[in-house]
Design an enzyme around this catalytic site. Structure first.
Site, mmCIF file in Angstrom:
data_model
loop_
_atom_site.group_PDB
_atom_site.id
_atom_site.type_symbol
_atom_site.label_atom_id
_atom_site.label_comp_id
_atom_site.label_asym_id
_atom_site.label_seq_id
_atom_site.Cartn_x
_atom_site.Cartn_y
_atom_site.Cartn_z
ATOM 1 N N SER A 27 0.589 -1.139 0.011
ATOM 2 C CA SER A 27 -0.080 -0.150 0.056
ATOM 3 C C SER A 27 0.641 1.537 -0.030
ATOM 4 C CB SER A 27 -0.867 -0.022 1.102
ATOM 5 O OG SER A 27 -0.208 -0.060 2.476
ATOM 6 N N GLY A 81 -1.976 -4.274 0.797
ATOM 7 C CA GLY A 81 -1.956 -5.613 1.538
ATOM 8 C C GLY A 81 -1.154 -6.649 1.569
ATOM 9 N N ASN A 97 3.716 -5.757 5.830
ATOM 10 C CA ASN A 97 2.412 -6.660 6.386
ATOM 11 C C ASN A 97 2.695 -7.986 6.957
ATOM 12 O OD1 ASN A 97 -0.145 -5.005 5.446
ATOM 13 N ND2 ASN A 97 1.208 -5.177 3.321
ATOM 14 N N ASP A 109 -4.933 7.554 9.811
ATOM 15 C CA ASP A 109 -4.583 6.211 10.285
ATOM 16 C C ASP A 109 -3.382 6.213 10.978
ATOM 17 O OD1 ASP A 109 -2.815 5.971 8.204
ATOM 18 O OD2 ASP A 109 -4.174 4.608 7.194
ATOM 19 N N HIS A 111 -0.169 5.336 6.864
ATOM 20 C CA HIS A 111 0.156 5.611 5.663
ATOM 21 C C HIS A 111 0.298 7.208 5.379
ATOM 22 C CE1 HIS A 111 -2.420 1.969 5.173
ATOM 23 N NE2 HIS A 111 -1.490 1.766 4.327
#
Length: 237
Positions: free
Chosen positions: A58, A95, A126, A207, A210
């Site tokens: 991502s 992801g 991840n 968040d 990112h």
């Protein structure tokens, strides 16, 4: 010295909250548009233009951003501002674990119209959030590097750092992967993709996982000189 993740609990909760399993790739968000081979064109330069593939998760895909704000698009602009023509393809899949990415690498490369002059790799975050054994992450990244080496494609690694609450043993094994692979495969290394950004809320999405467009611009400006150098070295060899 590399900074450590700030707000580790927020980092892991944020990643976990966005991530779901599926049969082909784990997703952190779903904002990244995909072409047949998972590589999207940011711009369409002509003539003597270098082809760069940004292969990752991502952080390359541009989660939460407009396509023109993604890392590949902003890197392409940063290179152009330095007088260096490059077509930077977005092959980021939100992801992706290293295992999922390794499975799609050959398909992605074969979907390009020609061999890229450089492949940038940003994977492992991840794996870390899922607590995957760093030995498995290393094996998958070795397989990716071996595939690129077998095709004669230079590599630029943008590394990751384990969150502090993963523990010292995990962090020491995980963090060593990128520099070891850079040495083994004579790859260019940018040690931590989020360096100088993850600790600045003004450069992060809400968040806190990112980067926002400003954060991506900062990263692109930092990485661009390494990309130019790697492309020049590959042209000279």
């Amino acid at each position: 010295m590399l900074v450590l993740y700030a707000g580790t609990v927020f980092l892991l909760q944020g990643l976990t909250g966005c991530s779901k399993e599926n049969n082909s790739a784990d997703r952190i968000g779903s904002e990244a548009p995909q072409k047949k081979a998972g590589a999207t064109r940011s711009l369409a330069p002509q003539g003597d233009t270098r082809l760069v593939l940004a292969f990752g998760d991502s952080l390359y895909a541009g989660y939460g951003l407009a396509p023109e704000e993604s890392f590949p698009a902003q890197l392409e602009q940063a290179l152009a501002a330095r007088g260096f023509a490059a077509d930077v393809r977005n092959a980021g899949v939100s992801g992706d674990t290293t295992a999922a990415a390794q499975r799609r690498l050959a398909f992605t490369l074969e979907g390009l119209e020609r061999k890229p002059d450089l492949v940038m790799v940003n994977l492992g975050g991840n794996d870390m959030l899922r607590g995957i054994d760093p030995a498995e992450t290393r094996r998958n990244l070795v397989a990716i590097c071996e595939e690129l080496k077998s095709r004669g494609i230079p590599i630029l690694l943008t590394g990751m750092i384990a969150a502090s609450n993963m523990g010292e043993d995990y962090a020491s094994r995980f963090n060593a992967i990128y520099r070891d692979l850079a040495t083994q495969y004579e790859a260019t290394l940018y040690p931590f993709f989020l360096e100088g950004v993850i600790t600045d809320r003004a450069m992060m999405l809400p968040d806190r996982v990112h980067p926002n467009a400003k954060g991506i611009d900062t990263i692109a400006q930092n990485v661009a000189p390494l990309v130019v150098s790697a492309l020049q070295d590959s042209a000279a060899s």
